[in-house]
Design a protein around this motif. Structure first.
Motif, PDB file in Angstrom:
ATOM      1  N   ARG A 201      12.747 -13.821 -88.555  1.00  0.00           N
ATOM      2  CA  ARG A 201      11.824 -13.038 -87.730  1.00  0.00           C
ATOM      3  C   ARG A 201      10.517 -13.793 -87.502  1.00  0.00           C
ATOM      4  O   ARG A 201       9.958 -13.782 -86.400  1.00  0.00           O
ATOM      5  CB  ARG A 201      11.536 -11.690 -88.384  1.00  0.00           C
ATOM      6  N   THR A 202      10.034 -14.463 -88.544  1.00  0.00           N
ATOM      7  CA  THR A 202       8.776 -15.198 -88.442  1.00  0.00           C
ATOM      8  C   THR A 202       8.891 -16.359 -87.459  1.00  0.00           C
ATOM      9  O   THR A 202       8.023 -16.557 -86.598  1.00  0.00           O
ATOM     10  CB  THR A 202       8.348 -15.729 -89.825  1.00  0.00           C
ATOM     11  N   LEU A 203       9.990 -17.124 -87.583  1.00  0.00           N
ATOM     12  CA  LEU A 203      10.191 -18.262 -86.679  1.00  0.00           C
ATOM     13  C   LEU A 203      10.389 -17.795 -85.243  1.00  0.00           C
ATOM     14  O   LEU A 203       9.819 -18.358 -84.301  1.00  0.00           O
ATOM     15  CB  LEU A 203      11.390 -19.091 -87.143  1.00  0.00           C
ATOM     16  N   LEU A 204      11.209 -16.757 -85.075  1.00  0.00           N
ATOM     17  CA  LEU A 204      11.493 -16.269 -83.728  1.00  0.00           C
ATOM     18  C   LEU A 204      10.264 -15.649 -83.072  1.00  0.00           C
ATOM     19  O   LEU A 204      10.129 -15.684 -81.852  1.00  0.00           O
ATOM     20  CB  LEU A 204      12.636 -15.244 -83.773  1.00  0.00           C
ATOM     21  N   ARG A 205       9.390 -15.086 -83.866  1.00  0.00           N
ATOM     22  CA  ARG A 205       8.174 -14.464 -83.326  1.00  0.00           C
ATOM     23  C   ARG A 205       7.417 -15.453 -82.442  1.00  0.00           C
ATOM     24  O   ARG A 205       6.896 -15.098 -81.377  1.00  0.00           O
ATOM     25  CB  ARG A 205       7.281 -13.977 -84.471  1.00  0.00           C
ATOM     26  N   TYR A 206       7.385 -16.715 -82.886  1.00  0.00           N
ATOM     27  CA  TYR A 206       6.665 -17.735 -82.117  1.00  0.00           C
ATOM     28  C   TYR A 206       7.570 -18.442 -81.120  1.00  0.00           C
ATOM     29  O   TYR A 206       7.140 -18.817 -80.030  1.00  0.00           O
ATOM     30  CB  TYR A 206       6.025 -18.738 -83.077  1.00  0.00           C
ATOM     31  N   TRP A 207       8.848 -18.597 -81.487  1.00  0.00           N
ATOM     32  CA  TRP A 207       9.776 -19.284 -80.583  1.00  0.00           C
ATOM     33  C   TRP A 207       9.956 -18.516 -79.273  1.00  0.00           C
ATOM     34  O   TRP A 207       9.959 -19.118 -78.193  1.00  0.00           O
ATOM     35  CB  TRP A 207      11.121 -19.481 -81.271  1.00  0.00           C
ATOM     36  N   LEU A 208      10.107 -17.208 -79.345  1.00  0.00           N
ATOM     37  CA  LEU A 208      10.347 -16.413 -78.140  1.00  0.00           C
ATOM     38  C   LEU A 208       9.164 -16.453 -77.178  1.00  0.00           C
ATOM     39  O   LEU A 208       9.315 -16.208 -75.986  1.00  0.00           O
ATOM     40  CB  LEU A 208      10.659 -14.962 -78.529  1.00  0.00           C
ATOM     41  N   ARG A 209       7.985 -16.786 -77.695  1.00  0.00           N
ATOM     42  CA  ARG A 209       6.798 -16.869 -76.846  1.00  0.00           C
ATOM     43  C   ARG A 209       6.764 -18.152 -76.019  1.00  0.00           C
ATOM     44  O   ARG A 209       5.933 -18.291 -75.110  1.00  0.00           O
ATOM     45  CB  ARG A 209       5.538 -16.783 -77.709  1.00  0.00           C
ATOM     46  N   LEU A 210       7.655 -19.091 -76.342  1.00  0.00           N
ATOM     47  CA  LEU A 210       7.708 -20.365 -75.634  1.00  0.00           C
ATOM     48  C   LEU A 210       8.106 -20.185 -74.173  1.00  0.00           C
ATOM     49  O   LEU A 210       7.637 -20.908 -73.288  1.00  0.00           O
ATOM     50  CB  LEU A 210       8.711 -21.286 -76.342  1.00  0.00           C
ATOM     51  N   TYR A 211       8.958 -19.194 -73.918  1.00  0.00           N
ATOM     52  CA  TYR A 211       9.553 -19.039 -72.588  1.00  0.00           C
ATOM     53  C   TYR A 211       8.596 -18.328 -71.638  1.00  0.00           C
ATOM     54  O   TYR A 211       7.817 -17.457 -72.036  1.00  0.00           O
ATOM     55  CB  TYR A 211      10.868 -18.265 -72.697  1.00  0.00           C
ATOM     56  N   ASP A 212       8.699 -18.699 -70.364  1.00  0.00           N
ATOM     57  CA  ASP A 212       7.867 -18.060 -69.341  1.00  0.00           C
ATOM     58  C   ASP A 212       8.446 -16.705 -68.935  1.00  0.00           C
ATOM     59  O   ASP A 212       7.692 -15.793 -68.568  1.00  0.00           O
ATOM     60  CB  ASP A 212       7.772 -18.975 -68.105  1.00  0.00           C
ATOM     61  N   TYR A 213       9.771 -16.617 -68.989  1.00  0.00           N
ATOM     62  CA  TYR A 213      10.456 -15.382 -68.583  1.00  0.00           C
ATOM     63  C   TYR A 213      11.537 -15.049 -69.601  1.00  0.00           C
ATOM     64  O   TYR A 213      12.098 -15.928 -70.250  1.00  0.00           O
ATOM     65  CB  TYR A 213      11.102 -15.536 -67.195  1.00  0.00           C
ATOM     66  N   TRP A 214      11.814 -13.768 -69.705  1.00  0.00           N
ATOM     67  CA  TRP A 214      12.932 -13.308 -70.521  1.00  0.00           C
ATOM     68  C   TRP A 214      13.996 -12.711 -69.612  1.00  0.00           C
ATOM     69  O   TRP A 214      13.684 -12.010 -68.632  1.00  0.00           O
ATOM     70  CB  TRP A 214      12.481 -12.235 -71.515  1.00  0.00           C
ATOM     71  N   HIS A 215      15.250 -12.957 -69.979  1.00  0.00           N
ATOM     72  CA  HIS A 215      16.386 -12.463 -69.193  1.00  0.00           C
ATOM     73  C   HIS A 215      17.390 -11.795 -70.129  1.00  0.00           C
ATOM     74  O   HIS A 215      18.481 -12.329 -70.384  1.00  0.00           O
ATOM     75  CB  HIS A 215      17.036 -13.608 -68.419  1.00  0.00           C
ATOM     76  N   PRO A 216      17.052 -10.625 -70.662  1.00  0.00           N
ATOM     77  CA  PRO A 216      17.976  -9.919 -71.563  1.00  0.00           C
ATOM     78  C   PRO A 216      19.170  -9.394 -70.792  1.00  0.00           C
ATOM     79  O   PRO A 216      19.094  -9.154 -69.576  1.00  0.00           O
ATOM     80  CB  PRO A 216      17.121  -8.775 -72.107  1.00  0.00           C
ATOM     81  N   VAL A 217      20.278  -9.192 -71.510  1.00  0.00           N
ATOM     82  CA  VAL A 217      21.480  -8.683 -70.849  1.00  0.00           C
ATOM     83  C   VAL A 217      21.445  -7.170 -70.688  1.00  0.00           C
ATOM     84  O   VAL A 217      22.238  -6.605 -69.936  1.00  0.00           O
ATOM     85  CB  VAL A 217      22.762  -9.111 -71.591  1.00  0.00           C
ATOM     86  N   GLY A 218      20.537  -6.500 -71.403  1.00  0.00           N
ATOM     87  CA  GLY A 218      20.450  -5.042 -71.310  1.00  0.00           C
ATOM     88  C   GLY A 218      19.263  -4.515 -72.091  1.00  0.00           C
ATOM     89  O   GLY A 218      18.428  -5.279 -72.590  1.00  0.00           O
TER      90      GLY A 218
END
Length: 383
Positions: free
Chosen positions: A140-157
């Motif tokens: 969770r800690t690593l992903l908290r910062y990793w997910l912020r790297l992207y300009d856009y999110w494209h979830p499947v649902g």
């Protein structure tokens, strides 16, 4: 000027390739798809699925035409080289499907440093993720910062969007990139088979007036076909004019054959069938059941609704949140609860108001056209 979208994913899928082909035909923008795990060697075979011990028979993909670029084994070990090739395409946006294999994560970092807008397609959900204990805390800690790297999110649902927002603690411009299927194709072909329902049922020794329950799944503990078999056994005791069609195969075959022995004359096991044959089974059935205990989405729910079938899913199937309207196009039961599934089956047999038309209409927001519109909307936001 034509916009250029690059998508990076590990392998072709039965639901994405028809979308890519439609984009190539309609050309709302230029699409380039890079595959990172389609090379064949002792490790990878393009679509090999370890849960069924074989490659699925996606015969509908054989003649697909779109700008497809398969990386060699050597290229997948050189992220800088692959990034250079992608940058040469001059993309307006690069969407990476997940951050595994590692190449996807490396490409995200390189492209970000080069100023290329990047998006993340994700099907991760909190209910389907291991986030407890020390390893969960670290993740969770690593992903908290990793997910912020992207300009856009494209979830499947919806569940995938909640995952991104909850784990990162922020929001980003979000455009859905679902696991949709070719709704029109399923509706058309299943209707053709439905017109011949009695004739086709005869080939399986199913009476024309029988109520048919359908399951299409891997015979693997994750998809839990045994819960469906045991619930059908109880349904069949109460309503003898019911039949079960269980399409698929896998490591649970012997368990399933043993379980159905007392009522085997009311069960049809067609085995593993080609993708182009699926609509035949949807067309001759009355209800579809997806009992999986761990399924972040579940495209067979899309397929069944597109064919006009009401659907019963477990609460382990992620697509239930977006696709199932309780009591209108189906029902949801607690995973592995045999009695609850039996009750849902009895209820749905007694619910003629669950119409084919409503099932198909409920899928309208989840179509290839809406996905294409989502892609086109990114251009508007960026401008």
């Amino acid at each position: 000027m034509t916009q250029i979208l690059v998508i990076i994913q590990n392998k072709p899928t039965q639901f994405d390739v028809p979308l890519y082909q439609r984009i190539a035909q309609e050309h709302p923008f230029k699409l380039i798809v890079y595959y990172t795990q389609t090379y064949s060697n002792t490790v990878f075979d393009e679509n090999y699925d370890p849960e069924i011990g074989r490659s699925p028979d996606w015969d509908h993909l054989k003649n697909a035409k779109y700008d497809r670029r398969d990386l060699t084994a050597a290229e997948t070990k050189n992220a800088q080289l692959v990034a250079k090739k992608i940058i040469a395409d001059q993309p307006d946006l690069v969407i990476l499907s997940g951050y595994y294999p590692r190449l996807h994560a490396k490409l995200a970092m390189i492209l970000k440093l080069k100023g290329i807008p990047i998006g993340l397609r994700s099907d991760n959900t909190i209910p389907h993720s291991e986030l407890s204990g020390f390893k969960g805390l670290l993740k969770r800690t690593l992903l908290r910062y990793w997910l912020r790297l992207y300009d856009y999110w494209h979830p499947v649902g919806t569940l995938a969007r909640e995952y991104l927002e909850t784990i990162s603690g922020i929001t980003k411009p979000t455009f859905y990139f679902p696991y949709n299927v070719d709704n029109d194709w399923f509706a058309k072909t299943s209707s053709t088979y439905r017109d011949r329902r009695n004739e086709i049922r005869q080939t399986f020794d199913i009476p024309s007036n029988a109520y048919v329950v359908l399951g299409i799944m891997k015979w693997h503990p994750r998809e839990d076909p045994l819960t469906l078999v045991k619930a059908f056994a109880q349904l069949h005791q109460q309503l003898p004019n019911t039949f079960l069609i269980l399409v698929g195969d896998g490591i649970l075959r012997s368990d399933i054959e043993k379980e159905i022995e007392p009522f085997k004359n009311a069960v049809v096991l067609p085995g593993y069938v080609a993708y182009s044959e699926l609509s035949k089974f949807y067309g001759i059935s009355d209800v579809f059941v997806h009992p999986a205990v761990n399924e972040p989405w579940g495209v067979s729910v899309n397929e069944a609704l597109a064919c006009g079938l009401p659907v019963i899913t477990s609460d382990g199937v992620g697509s239930r949140i977006d696709l199932i309207q309780e009591g209108q196009n189906g029902f949801v039961f607690p995973q592995q609860d045999i009695q609850a599934l039996t009750n849902c089956l009895i209820k749905i047999v007694q619910s003629p108001e669950l119409s084919e038309e409503f099932c198909q209409k409920s899928l309208k927001p989840w179509s290839y056209q809406t996905t294409i519109s989502e892609f086109c909307s990114i251009t508007t936001v960026r401008n």
